[in-house]
Design an enzyme around this catalytic site. Structure first.
Site, PDB file in Angstrom:
ATOM      1  N   LYS A 277       0.846  -1.204   0.000  1.00 26.97           N
ATOM      2  CA  LYS A 277       0.000   0.000   0.000  1.00 26.97           C
ATOM      3  C   LYS A 277       0.878   1.250   0.000  1.00 26.97           C
ATOM      4  CE  LYS A 277      -0.206  -0.149   5.062  1.00 26.97           C
ATOM      5  NZ  LYS A 277      -1.002  -0.578   6.222  1.00 26.97           N
TER       6      LYS A 277
ATOM      7  N   TYR B 156      14.028  30.316   8.080  1.00 26.76           N
ATOM      8  CA  TYR B 156      12.737  30.931   8.438  1.00 26.76           C
ATOM      9  C   TYR B 156      12.627  31.131   9.944  1.00 26.76           C
ATOM     10  CZ  TYR B 156      10.585  30.320   3.829  1.00 26.76           C
ATOM     11  OH  TYR B 156      10.269  30.400   2.505  1.00 26.76           O
TER      12      TYR B 156
HETATM   13  C1  LIG Z   1      -0.206  -1.518   6.945  1.00 29.86           C
HETATM   14  C2  LIG Z   1      -0.784  -2.805   7.381  1.00 29.86           C
HETATM   15  C3  LIG Z   1       0.023  -3.945   7.505  1.00 29.86           C
HETATM   16  C4  LIG Z   1       1.521  -3.904   7.394  1.00 29.86           C
HETATM   17  O1  LIG Z   1       2.061  -3.458   8.643  1.00 29.86           O
HETATM   18  P1  LIG Z   1       3.624  -3.339   8.925  1.00 29.86           P
HETATM   19  O2  LIG Z   1       3.686  -2.958  10.350  1.00 29.86           O
HETATM   20  O3  LIG Z   1       4.144  -2.271   8.033  1.00 29.86           O
HETATM   21  O4  LIG Z   1       4.230  -4.658   8.646  1.00 29.86           O
HETATM   22  C5  LIG Z   1      -0.590  -5.153   7.768  1.00 29.86           C
HETATM   23  N1  LIG Z   1      -1.935  -5.225   7.921  1.00 29.86           N
HETATM   24  C6  LIG Z   1      -2.738  -4.154   7.850  1.00 29.86           C
HETATM   25  C7  LIG Z   1      -4.191  -4.306   8.041  1.00 29.86           C
HETATM   26  C8  LIG Z   1      -2.185  -2.894   7.599  1.00 29.86           C
HETATM   27  O5  LIG Z   1      -2.988  -1.826   7.556  1.00 29.86           O
END
Ligand SMILES: *Cc1c(COP(=O)(O)O)cnc(C)c1O
Length: 372
Positions: free
Chosen positions: A46, A267
């Site tokens: 993702k 800044y």
């Molecule tokens: C993002 C996510 C993961 C992956 O988690 P990590 O801690 O990056 O390994 C797994 N399951 C769900 C539902 C997530 O939202």
């Protein structure tokens, strides 16, 4: 990036270079897949594979044997599907949004159903399509974010009609505290998951994220969902051997100067020199992932010399103090390290008061990207 544009970058000078080691990502995947066997490892890709480029990462992981890919949004699945062979499965964590049911069914993208209402629409989609459709059912074991409650699970389990036409490929849940190995919340979630599992006998469980994969069998189920660990960050303190780093970020110097005592920097003039200092302005700022919280706190590195960020990080540039380097060591176009052998992703996150996930997903798109 094609040859022409690569040449263009080299000629004009990239503001920064992001190097992503796909082989290291593959080795991290292999390590987790080996660890969790006989459970299987999916890959969470993702948010553009946590900012590292899902179009490169997902096919590389497919080549490493991964067949299950999780994204958060439906459009992420649409983008990735053409890049993966047909035996790869794409799952959409954030659920089945209204209006996409027929498209989702036609494209054989597997939704995670997070509510009875979503189950209902998928059931109708199956009826309409005239065939069974696959889905994951997500249950909430103690995070209150996505997924169905124990009561909703009871309702599903006690009435076959509600799931007619739906093949439940996994039931899943997500751990809230997996990075803290001895947090009692973990055991409580595992216990709740056992209860959900008892309601759906024979249906495999999809449970742990990266940290959960390392917590042991109870937290894995038949399919784990690692994200962060693939991308080289340490998902949990209990890891003896760190994951292999996959990311280097370097920034180009665009100006150097020497300033006397009493000079204000950046800044809001949040830093004022107390003696003569040499400074370099580098060509990355918060729009590129140099988090603004690193103002007057973070650092870049040149070889093993720490070059502190002075003043506020700007949108497109950051000022660093290079007084500890020999005069003339840095000039226009020199590269300094933000993340790499001298400063890890975790160290940057710690200094910025955030987590590795946020540092990764903040990396901008103005840098020259190269994949190894
Ligand atoms: C993002 C996510 C993961 C992956 O988690 P990590 O801690 O990056 O390994 C797994 N399951 C769900 C539902 C997530 O939202």
């Amino acid at each position: 990036m094609d040859m022409l544009s690569t040449t263009h970058w080299e000629k004009t000078g990239a503001p920064g270079i992001v190097t992503i080691d796909l082989q290291a990502i593959r080795r991290n995947y292999r390590r987790i897949a080996t660890l969790v066997a006989p459970a299987r490892a999916s890959a969470v890709v993702k948010a553009d594979a946590y900012g590292l480029g899902a179009d490169k990462v997902a096919p590389a992981l497919y080549d490493e044997g991964c067949r299950d890919f999780f994204v958060a949004q439906y459009h992420e699945a649409l983008d990735l599907q053409p890049l993966l062979p047909a035996d790869a499965t794409l799952y959409v964590l954030n659920g089945l949004q209204p209006g996409i049911e027929a498209d989702c069914a036609r494209r054989a993208i597997t939704p995670v159903l997070n509510s009875l209402e979503q189950v209902g629409r998928w059931r109708s989609a199956a009826q309409f399509a005239g065939r069974r459709l696959p889905a994951l059912l997500q249950f909430d074991t103690g995070m209150s974010r996505l997924g169905m409650s124990p009561e909703e699970a009871e309702a599903l389990a006690s009435d076959d009609m509600l799931l007619s036409g739906i093949d439940i490929v996994y039931i899943m849940s997500h751990l809230a505290c997996a990075d803290e190995a001895d947090d009692p919340h973990n055991a409580a979630q595992a216990e709740q998951m056992r209860r959900f599992s008892a309601m759906f006998p024979g249906v495999p469980v999809c449970f742990g994220n990266s940290a959960g994969s390392f917590l042991g069998e109870t937290y894995r189920g038949a399919l784990v969902r690692p994200g962060l660990a693939l991308y080289g960050a340490r998902p949990t303190d209990m890891l003896e051997r760190p994951m292999e780093p996959v990311l280097t970020i370097e920034a180009a110097v665009v100006q150097t100067r020497t300033v006397p005592a009493g000079t204000s920097i950046g800044y809001s003039a949040t830093h004022v020199t107390t003696e003569t200092r040499r400074l370099a302005t580098i060509s990355l700022g918060y729009a590129d992932g140099i988090l603004r919280a690193l103002s007057n706190r973070g650092a870049f590195f040149y070889e093993n010399i720490r070059l502190p960020i002075v003043g506020r990080v700007s949108m497109d540039s950051t000022i660093i103090d290079i007084s500890d380097l020999p005069e003339g060591a840095l000039h226009l176009g020199s590269l300094v390290e933000f993340i790499g052998p001298h400063q890890s992703l975790e160290e940057v996150a710690e200094l910025a008061g955030t987590i590795s996930w946020e540092v990764l997903t903040s990396i901008g798109h103005r840098t020259f990207r190269q994949y190894r």
